[in-house]
Design a protein around this motif. Structure first.
Motif, PDB file in Angstrom:
ATOM      1  N   MET A   9       1.098   0.628  10.019  1.00  0.00           N
ATOM      2  CA  MET A   9       2.000  -0.491  11.037  1.00  0.00           C
ATOM      3  C   MET A   9       3.197   0.186  11.109  1.00  0.00           C
ATOM      4  O   MET A   9       4.051  -0.393  12.268  1.00  0.00           O
ATOM      5  CB  MET A   9       1.907  -1.976  10.341  1.00  0.00           C
ATOM      6  N   ASP A  10       3.659   0.883  10.380  1.00  0.00           N
ATOM      7  CA  ASP A  10       5.023   1.328  10.465  1.00  0.00           C
ATOM      8  C   ASP A  10       5.559   1.976  11.879  1.00  0.00           C
ATOM      9  O   ASP A  10       6.704   1.549  12.230  1.00  0.00           O
ATOM     10  CB  ASP A  10       5.445   2.477   9.320  1.00  0.00           C
ATOM     11  N   MET A  11       4.929   2.799  12.508  1.00  0.00           N
ATOM     12  CA  MET A  11       5.317   3.430  13.532  1.00  0.00           C
ATOM     13  C   MET A  11       5.092   2.442  14.703  1.00  0.00           C
ATOM     14  O   MET A  11       6.123   2.385  15.571  1.00  0.00           O
ATOM     15  CB  MET A  11       4.042   4.529  13.994  1.00  0.00           C
ATOM     16  N   ILE A  12       4.297   1.492  14.755  1.00  0.00           N
ATOM     17  CA  ILE A  12       4.229   0.331  15.770  1.00  0.00           C
ATOM     18  C   ILE A  12       5.386  -0.643  15.819  1.00  0.00           C
ATOM     19  O   ILE A  12       5.954  -0.922  16.540  1.00  0.00           O
ATOM     20  CB  ILE A  12       2.921  -0.443  15.612  1.00  0.00           C
ATOM     21  N   ILE A  13       5.720  -1.004  14.229  1.00  0.00           N
ATOM     22  CA  ILE A  13       6.907  -1.956  14.078  1.00  0.00           C
ATOM     23  C   ILE A  13       8.312  -1.278  14.608  1.00  0.00           C
ATOM     24  O   ILE A  13       9.080  -2.108  15.242  1.00  0.00           O
ATOM     25  CB  ILE A  13       6.908  -2.146  12.374  1.00  0.00           C
ATOM     26  N   LYS A  14       8.371   0.191  14.289  1.00  0.00           N
ATOM     27  CA  LYS A  14       9.348   0.742  14.519  1.00  0.00           C
ATOM     28  C   LYS A  14       9.852   1.067  16.183  1.00  0.00           C
ATOM     29  O   LYS A  14      10.607   0.597  16.594  1.00  0.00           O
ATOM     30  CB  LYS A  14       9.443   2.278  14.041  1.00  0.00           C
ATOM     31  N   TYR A  15       8.482   1.182  16.847  1.00  0.00           N
ATOM     32  CA  TYR A  15       8.663   1.231  18.426  1.00  0.00           C
ATOM     33  C   TYR A  15       8.887  -0.304  18.860  1.00  0.00           C
ATOM     34  O   TYR A  15       9.693  -0.362  19.667  1.00  0.00           O
ATOM     35  CB  TYR A  15       7.226   1.704  18.795  1.00  0.00           C
ATOM     36  N   LEU A  16       8.130  -1.388  18.450  1.00  0.00           N
ATOM     37  CA  LEU A  16       8.422  -2.632  18.853  1.00  0.00           C
ATOM     38  C   LEU A  16       9.910  -3.041  18.701  1.00  0.00           C
ATOM     39  O   LEU A  16      10.328  -3.772  19.521  1.00  0.00           O
ATOM     40  CB  LEU A  16       7.540  -3.653  18.332  1.00  0.00           C
ATOM     41  N   ALA A  35       0.823  -0.030  20.866  1.00  0.00           N
ATOM     42  CA  ALA A  35       1.828  -0.837  20.731  1.00  0.00           C
ATOM     43  C   ALA A  35       1.706  -2.088  21.624  1.00  0.00           C
ATOM     44  O   ALA A  35       1.914  -3.131  21.527  1.00  0.00           O
ATOM     45  CB  ALA A  35       2.958  -0.426  20.681  1.00  0.00           C
ATOM     46  N   ALA A  36       1.047  -2.053  22.878  1.00  0.00           N
ATOM     47  CA  ALA A  36       0.791  -2.991  23.780  1.00  0.00           C
ATOM     48  C   ALA A  36      -0.275  -4.216  23.297  1.00  0.00           C
ATOM     49  O   ALA A  36      -0.022  -5.266  23.779  1.00  0.00           O
ATOM     50  CB  ALA A  36       0.234  -2.496  25.290  1.00  0.00           C
ATOM     51  N   ARG A  37      -1.056  -3.941  22.368  1.00  0.00           N
ATOM     52  CA  ARG A  37      -1.921  -4.659  21.894  1.00  0.00           C
ATOM     53  C   ARG A  37      -1.226  -5.489  20.461  1.00  0.00           C
ATOM     54  O   ARG A  37      -1.918  -6.285  20.045  1.00  0.00           O
ATOM     55  CB  ARG A  37      -3.172  -3.833  21.291  1.00  0.00           C
ATOM     56  N   TYR A  38       0.025  -5.175  20.219  1.00  0.00           N
ATOM     57  CA  TYR A  38       0.554  -5.893  19.258  1.00  0.00           C
ATOM     58  C   TYR A  38       2.020  -6.593  19.583  1.00  0.00           C
ATOM     59  O   TYR A  38       2.352  -6.354  20.517  1.00  0.00           O
ATOM     60  CB  TYR A  38       0.950  -4.916  18.004  1.00  0.00           C
ATOM     61  N   ARG A  90     -11.252 -14.652  11.367  1.00  0.00           N
ATOM     62  CA  ARG A  90     -11.268 -16.181  11.478  1.00  0.00           C
ATOM     63  C   ARG A  90      -9.981 -16.896  11.036  1.00  0.00           C
ATOM     64  O   ARG A  90      -9.619 -17.740  11.597  1.00  0.00           O
ATOM     65  CB  ARG A  90     -12.474 -16.765  11.363  1.00  0.00           C
ATOM     66  N   GLN A  91      -9.692 -16.247   9.765  1.00  0.00           N
ATOM     67  CA  GLN A  91      -8.798 -17.014   9.225  1.00  0.00           C
ATOM     68  C   GLN A  91      -7.125 -16.381   9.537  1.00  0.00           C
ATOM     69  O   GLN A  91      -6.298 -16.990   9.483  1.00  0.00           O
ATOM     70  CB  GLN A  91      -8.809 -16.623   7.478  1.00  0.00           C
ATOM     71  N   GLY A  92      -7.254 -15.371  10.622  1.00  0.00           N
ATOM     72  CA  GLY A  92      -6.049 -15.115  11.281  1.00  0.00           C
ATOM     73  C   GLY A  92      -5.450 -13.743  10.563  1.00  0.00           C
ATOM     74  O   GLY A  92      -4.305 -13.368  10.815  1.00  0.00           O
ATOM     75  N   TYR A  93      -6.141 -12.803  10.082  1.00  0.00           N
ATOM     76  CA  TYR A  93      -5.681 -11.606   9.393  1.00  0.00           C
ATOM     77  C   TYR A  93      -6.294 -10.440   9.917  1.00  0.00           C
ATOM     78  O   TYR A  93      -7.665 -10.609  10.659  1.00  0.00           O
ATOM     79  CB  TYR A  93      -5.805 -11.585   7.913  1.00  0.00           C
ATOM     80  N   TYR A  94      -5.801  -9.499  10.183  1.00  0.00           N
ATOM     81  CA  TYR A  94      -6.230  -8.067  10.744  1.00  0.00           C
ATOM     82  C   TYR A  94      -5.753  -6.843   9.952  1.00  0.00           C
ATOM     83  O   TYR A  94      -4.584  -6.690   9.684  1.00  0.00           O
ATOM     84  CB  TYR A  94      -5.887  -7.994  12.106  1.00  0.00           C
ATOM     85  N   TRP A  95      -6.522  -5.786   9.798  1.00  0.00           N
ATOM     86  CA  TRP A  95      -6.213  -4.520   9.559  1.00  0.00           C
ATOM     87  C   TRP A  95      -7.246  -3.617  10.123  1.00  0.00           C
ATOM     88  O   TRP A  95      -8.377  -3.910  10.302  1.00  0.00           O
ATOM     89  CB  TRP A  95      -5.806  -4.207   8.068  1.00  0.00           C
ATOM     90  N   PRO A  96      -6.953  -2.472  10.483  1.00  0.00           N
ATOM     91  CA  PRO A  96      -7.925  -1.629  11.428  1.00  0.00           C
ATOM     92  C   PRO A  96      -9.212  -1.542  10.771  1.00  0.00           C
ATOM     93  O   PRO A  96     -10.209  -1.109  11.359  1.00  0.00           O
ATOM     94  CB  PRO A  96      -7.081  -0.373  11.772  1.00  0.00           C
ATOM     95  N   THR A  97      -9.250  -1.026   9.406  1.00  0.00           N
ATOM     96  CA  THR A  97     -10.333  -0.750   8.567  1.00  0.00           C
ATOM     97  C   THR A  97     -10.900  -1.929   7.857  1.00  0.00           C
ATOM     98  O   THR A  97     -11.444  -1.777   6.947  1.00  0.00           O
ATOM     99  CB  THR A  97     -10.005   0.583   7.630  1.00  0.00           C
TER     100      THR A  97
END
Length: 151
Positions: A9-16, A35-38, A90-97
């Motif tokens: 997540m770090d690179m995406i957070i830094k960019y956003l 990052a467009a998907r986040y 469905r509970q609202g959580y996500y991670w890529p793997t």
């Protein structure tokens, strides 16, 4: 101050948050597309979804806790890997793997294996259940108890 382990997540957070891109052109392009998907809301990263509300992105330590809680917790059902991943989604959580991690996690589970073994043992000996069900003396006893109810 809590120091968090580096993660996806770090690179995406830094960019956003700052708009800072990597120096390499190819990596910068990939990061912009990803990052467009986040979305970053109050410092928390969310994944945009078409059919679900925003999904909160989790770090590896948070994802392990989430897997344990949904699988073994107070409402834990010892679900299989794919089902567990879908329930977390469905509970609202996500991670890529998420799906790979859920499958790996459920393979290590021992609680559901006892239940599966008991079910297999019952299926291996179906005549025992049938014998109890169709026992003539038992059927006669049930008939006599029903007759007493109508008398």
């Amino acid at each position: 101050m809590v120091v968090q382990e580096p993660c996806w997540m770090d690179m995406i957070i830094k960019y956003l948050s700052t708009g800072e891109l990597p120096s390499e052109r190819h990596e910068a392009r990939n990061l912009r597309l990803k990052a467009a998907r986040y979305a970053l809301v109050e410092g928390i990263l969310y994944k945009k979804s078409f059919s679900l509300p925003y999904l909160r992105c989790l770090r590896p330590s948070e994802s392990l806790y989430t897997l344990q809680e949904v699988h073994d917790g107070i409402c834990g059902q010892h679900l299989g890997g794919r089902t567990l991943a879908q329930k977390i989604l469905r509970q609202g959580y996500y991670w890529p793997t998420m799906q790979k991690g859920a499958i790996k996690f459920t393979r290590r589970c021992r609680g559901g294996k006892k239940k599966e073994q008991q079910q297999r043992e019952r299926l291996d000996k179906p005549w025992i259940n049938l014998a109890k069900t169709f026992c003539p003396s038992r059927m006669m006893a049930e008939r006599s108890s029903r007759a007493e109810c109508y008398a």
